[in-house]
Design a protein around this motif. Sequence first.
Motif, PDB file in Angstrom:
ATOM      1  N   ALA A 104      49.479  65.100  -3.139  1.00 54.79           N
ATOM      2  CA  ALA A 104      49.764  66.472  -2.697  1.00 54.79           C
ATOM      3  C   ALA A 104      50.791  66.479  -1.570  1.00 54.79           C
ATOM      4  O   ALA A 104      51.663  67.361  -1.509  1.00 54.79           O
ATOM      5  N   VAL A 105      50.704  65.513  -0.696  1.00 54.97           N
ATOM      6  CA  VAL A 105      51.694  65.410   0.387  1.00 54.97           C
ATOM      7  C   VAL A 105      53.082  65.151  -0.192  1.00 54.97           C
ATOM      8  O   VAL A 105      54.080  65.741   0.243  1.00 54.97           O
ATOM      9  N   ALA A 106      53.154  64.282  -1.222  1.00 51.85           N
ATOM     10  CA  ALA A 106      54.443  63.972  -1.850  1.00 51.85           C
ATOM     11  C   ALA A 106      55.029  65.202  -2.535  1.00 51.85           C
ATOM     12  O   ALA A 106      56.241  65.469  -2.443  1.00 51.85           O
ATOM     13  N   VAL A 107      54.187  65.980  -3.204  1.00 54.66           N
ATOM     14  CA  VAL A 107      54.654  67.192  -3.885  1.00 54.66           C
ATOM     15  C   VAL A 107      55.162  68.214  -2.871  1.00 54.66           C
ATOM     16  O   VAL A 107      56.236  68.812  -3.042  1.00 54.66           O
ATOM     17  N   ALA A 108      54.405  68.423  -1.800  1.00 54.07           N
ATOM     18  CA  ALA A 108      54.814  69.401  -0.785  1.00 54.07           C
ATOM     19  C   ALA A 108      56.104  68.977  -0.097  1.00 54.07           C
ATOM     20  O   ALA A 108      56.951  69.813   0.230  1.00 54.07           O
ATOM     21  N   GLY A 109      56.287  67.662   0.106  1.00 55.60           N
ATOM     22  CA  GLY A 109      57.503  67.198   0.728  1.00 55.60           C
ATOM     23  C   GLY A 109      58.721  67.332  -0.169  1.00 55.60           C
ATOM     24  O   GLY A 109      59.821  67.648   0.303  1.00 55.60           O
ATOM     25  N   ALA A 110      58.524  67.120  -1.474  1.00 53.29           N
ATOM     26  CA  ALA A 110      59.645  67.217  -2.411  1.00 53.29           C
ATOM     27  C   ALA A 110      60.007  68.655  -2.715  1.00 53.29           C
ATOM     28  O   ALA A 110      61.191  68.988  -2.899  1.00 53.29           O
ATOM     29  N   CYS A 111      58.997  69.532  -2.772  1.00 55.76           N
ATOM     30  CA  CYS A 111      59.247  70.927  -3.149  1.00 55.76           C
ATOM     31  C   CYS A 111      58.280  71.829  -2.385  1.00 55.76           C
ATOM     32  O   CYS A 111      57.177  72.114  -2.887  1.00 55.76           O
ATOM     33  N   PRO A 112      58.629  72.279  -1.203  1.00 60.68           N
ATOM     34  CA  PRO A 112      57.712  73.097  -0.408  1.00 60.68           C
ATOM     35  C   PRO A 112      57.235  74.353  -1.135  1.00 60.68           C
ATOM     36  O   PRO A 112      56.101  74.801  -0.908  1.00 60.68           O
ATOM     37  N   ALA A 113      58.052  74.933  -2.030  1.00 59.74           N
ATOM     38  CA  ALA A 113      57.638  76.140  -2.750  1.00 59.74           C
ATOM     39  C   ALA A 113      56.434  75.875  -3.645  1.00 59.74           C
ATOM     40  O   ALA A 113      55.701  76.798  -4.005  1.00 59.74           O
ATOM     41  N   TRP A 114      56.269  74.621  -4.037  1.00 64.63           N
ATOM     42  CA  TRP A 114      55.130  74.248  -4.890  1.00 64.63           C
ATOM     43  C   TRP A 114      54.098  73.446  -4.103  1.00 64.63           C
ATOM     44  O   TRP A 114      53.339  72.669  -4.679  1.00 64.63           O
ATOM     45  N   GLY A 115      54.039  73.648  -2.831  1.00 68.37           N
ATOM     46  CA  GLY A 115      53.101  72.895  -2.011  1.00 68.37           C
ATOM     47  C   GLY A 115      51.647  73.163  -2.335  1.00 68.37           C
ATOM     48  O   GLY A 115      50.783  72.325  -2.060  1.00 68.37           O
ATOM     49  N   GLN A 116      51.353  74.316  -2.925  1.00 64.21           N
ATOM     50  CA  GLN A 116      49.967  74.668  -3.277  1.00 64.21           C
ATOM     51  C   GLN A 116      49.635  74.368  -4.740  1.00 64.21           C
ATOM     52  O   GLN A 116      48.646  74.875  -5.271  1.00 64.21           O
ATOM     53  N   LEU A 117      50.488  73.571  -5.392  1.00 65.14           N
ATOM     54  CA  LEU A 117      50.227  73.228  -6.795  1.00 65.14           C
ATOM     55  C   LEU A 117      48.896  72.490  -6.924  1.00 65.14           C
ATOM     56  O   LEU A 117      48.690  71.459  -6.272  1.00 65.14           O
ATOM     57  N   PRO A 118      47.949  72.975  -7.748  1.00 65.35           N
ATOM     58  CA  PRO A 118      46.672  72.261  -7.937  1.00 65.35           C
ATOM     59  C   PRO A 118      46.917  70.896  -8.584  1.00 65.35           C
ATOM     60  O   PRO A 118      47.638  70.791  -9.570  1.00 65.35           O
ATOM     61  N   LEU A 119      46.312  69.861  -8.034  1.00 68.10           N
ATOM     62  CA  LEU A 119      46.438  68.506  -8.562  1.00 68.10           C
ATOM     63  C   LEU A 119      45.070  68.016  -9.040  1.00 68.10           C
ATOM     64  O   LEU A 119      44.072  68.123  -8.317  1.00 68.10           O
ATOM     65  N   LYS A 120      45.028  67.480 -10.254  1.00 64.74           N
ATOM     66  CA  LYS A 120      43.788  66.950 -10.829  1.00 64.74           C
ATOM     67  C   LYS A 120      44.114  65.702 -11.626  1.00 64.74           C
ATOM     68  O   LYS A 120      45.267  65.426 -11.938  1.00 64.74           O
ATOM     69  N   ARG A 121      43.077  64.951 -11.979  1.00 69.53           N
ATOM     70  CA  ARG A 121      43.262  63.767 -12.805  1.00 69.53           C
ATOM     71  C   ARG A 121      43.244  64.092 -14.295  1.00 69.53           C
ATOM     72  O   ARG A 121      43.560  63.243 -15.121  1.00 69.53           O
ATOM     73  N   ALA A 122      42.901  65.304 -14.646  1.00 65.10           N
ATOM     74  CA  ALA A 122      42.912  65.729 -16.053  1.00 65.10           C
ATOM     75  C   ALA A 122      42.980  67.248 -16.095  1.00 65.10           C
ATOM     76  O   ALA A 122      42.600  67.929 -15.140  1.00 65.10           O
ATOM     77  N   ALA A 123      43.488  67.779 -17.190  1.00 62.32           N
ATOM     78  CA  ALA A 123      43.588  69.234 -17.362  1.00 62.32           C
ATOM     79  C   ALA A 123      43.570  69.543 -18.854  1.00 62.32           C
ATOM     80  O   ALA A 123      43.694  68.646 -19.697  1.00 62.32           O
ATOM     81  N   ILE A 124      43.414  70.821 -19.168  1.00 61.01           N
ATOM     82  CA  ILE A 124      43.403  71.272 -20.559  1.00 61.01           C
ATOM     83  C   ILE A 124      44.799  71.725 -20.940  1.00 61.01           C
ATOM     84  O   ILE A 124      45.402  72.572 -20.272  1.00 61.01           O
ATOM     85  N   TYR A 125      45.342  71.147 -22.017  1.00 61.20           N
ATOM     86  CA  TYR A 125      46.633  71.574 -22.552  1.00 61.20           C
ATOM     87  C   TYR A 125      46.471  71.814 -24.038  1.00 61.20           C
ATOM     88  O   TYR A 125      46.043  70.929 -24.781  1.00 61.20           O
ATOM     89  N   LEU A 126      46.765  73.045 -24.480  1.00 61.82           N
ATOM     90  CA  LEU A 126      46.597  73.453 -25.885  1.00 61.82           C
ATOM     91  C   LEU A 126      45.181  73.192 -26.376  1.00 61.82           C
ATOM     92  O   LEU A 126      44.954  72.783 -27.515  1.00 61.82           O
ATOM     93  N   GLY A 127      44.204  73.421 -25.502  1.00 60.60           N
ATOM     94  CA  GLY A 127      42.807  73.295 -25.886  1.00 60.60           C
ATOM     95  C   GLY A 127      42.242  71.903 -25.791  1.00 60.60           C
ATOM     96  O   GLY A 127      41.038  71.717 -25.982  1.00 60.60           O
ATOM     97  N   CYS A 128      43.065  70.900 -25.507  1.00 59.19           N
ATOM     98  CA  CYS A 128      42.600  69.521 -25.418  1.00 59.19           C
ATOM     99  C   CYS A 128      42.797  68.997 -24.002  1.00 59.19           C
ATOM    100  O   CYS A 128      43.734  69.381 -23.306  1.00 59.19           O
TER     101      CYS A 128
END
Length: 506
Positions: A104-128
């Motif tokens: 999250a620190v790396a994301v906020a440093g690279a793109c402050p506008a996306w500093g609140q991007l949720p980070l997880k180890r898995a997510a649902i994409y197209l139902g899977c």
Amino acid sequence: MSVGGRHYPGFNMSSGIRQFCPLSPLVFATAMDLLLRVLAQRLGPDVAIRAFADDVGIVLTGVEKQLPVLEQALREFGDLSGMSVNLPKTVGIPLREDSLESAAVAVAGACPAWGQLPLKRAAIYLGCAVGPSKEDLLWSSAVRKFRERVGGWPWNTMGLHFATAAYNTHALPVLSFIAQVANPSEEALDAEAWALRRAAPGPGNWATQEDLWGLKEHYGMPRSFGSVAAMARACQMRVLCLENSAHGGLQIDGMGLQLQDALGQTDFPQRRGLWDKWFVAAIPSALIRNEHALRQRGITRDSIAAEALGGGKSFQAAARELIGRSYRSPAHFQIRHKLDRWLLPGTPRNAATRFEQRMGLLRGLVPPRVVAAVFSAAWNRWCTERRFQRRANATKLCRFGCGGAAEDSIEHYDRCCTVRHFHRTSLRLEAEWLLPHWLGARDFQLQENTLVLGALGAYAVYRASNVARAHSGMPAEAALRVLQQALREAAAGHRSAERTLAELWA
């Protein structure tokens, strides 16, 4: 605008089209095509971009350089199209070994506008589920919906025949989407066991899952309860062989080889050890393993196609049929185990053979509810006081008013004087012991009409005993009327069974 009979000032339409206009998908695809081309050009060939409608998945190889480019391109696209990224519903999946906090620190440093991007180890994409921890997420949503659907049905008021129909058409398909790409997890199998107990209620563990999966094949019912594992294997074979067939198929074998090559040539072997389960569970790998497992049982693409052609079935239905035959255990010894309780005439082997043969015959001679009643009697499913280990006392006696100290049990009802009188007068079956009549286990030369009458008698007693139990018993005269009404209900709407009774009563 005119709403509810009142007039309001209008407003200007700056984008969009009318609802239900057939131009909608074409305009949207045109706009998205522009975005995807720009992203591919700006991010470079090493970045994987996948999109289906408005669900876009992108794999970046360098967050520090590529994330600002991605954010700028999406912002420009939003200015042109009116669409914008819903950041709280967007998920970033770090593929580094470090923690989510450092990512999250790396994301906020690279793109402050996306500093609140949720980070997880898995997510649902197209139902899977996708990502290194997808095993924890893959089946969870589907299992929750499956349990909700099962919990919404009044199974106690449904017969076994309607229960199988409701379960197979309303509940089980909830799991079929995930089953296309993964074998059921322990969570899914536990939910299935719970659901089968709910959908086929009865005292104790009256039937095993294998019994319920084989109701049609072994016990004369029109259909069996579906198996999640068998459904998954059949679904995966259909995906492997038929999906995207208009464009040459999915080329899963090639994907599997590419994945193996990529794993073998990776510059980050430590990640392979860390996320080995994720790589092994990749969709191409899962589909290929499933095909290999079925091939070991003699089930191939050609054999499934031949079964589909010969039986007029779909490819998936044919695969499910072959898989069911291959994985289903013979029922003979289970039948012997269940019938041993009743000490039927003849050897246990002969009694089981007769029962198995006659359950197959009954399917075409009586309604499914009657077949289910015979099966329930053989499997000791009747909800009697004895079945619940509540032996005879002043309130737990025969529900048909036969007098004496006779208990509420199958062992009594197949000898009950009220029940024997009903069989003698309404079915012309004369016997001191009725259970062999009910189960069609008297002898190998049993006539067809006698088999039908015995089965109808089993249903009548089963149905009437439940009615009497709900009323805490009834006098013998009232019990006879209830038994006769239950007999009419047993044959109602079934031409062959009604004809058998009509000929008997003519």
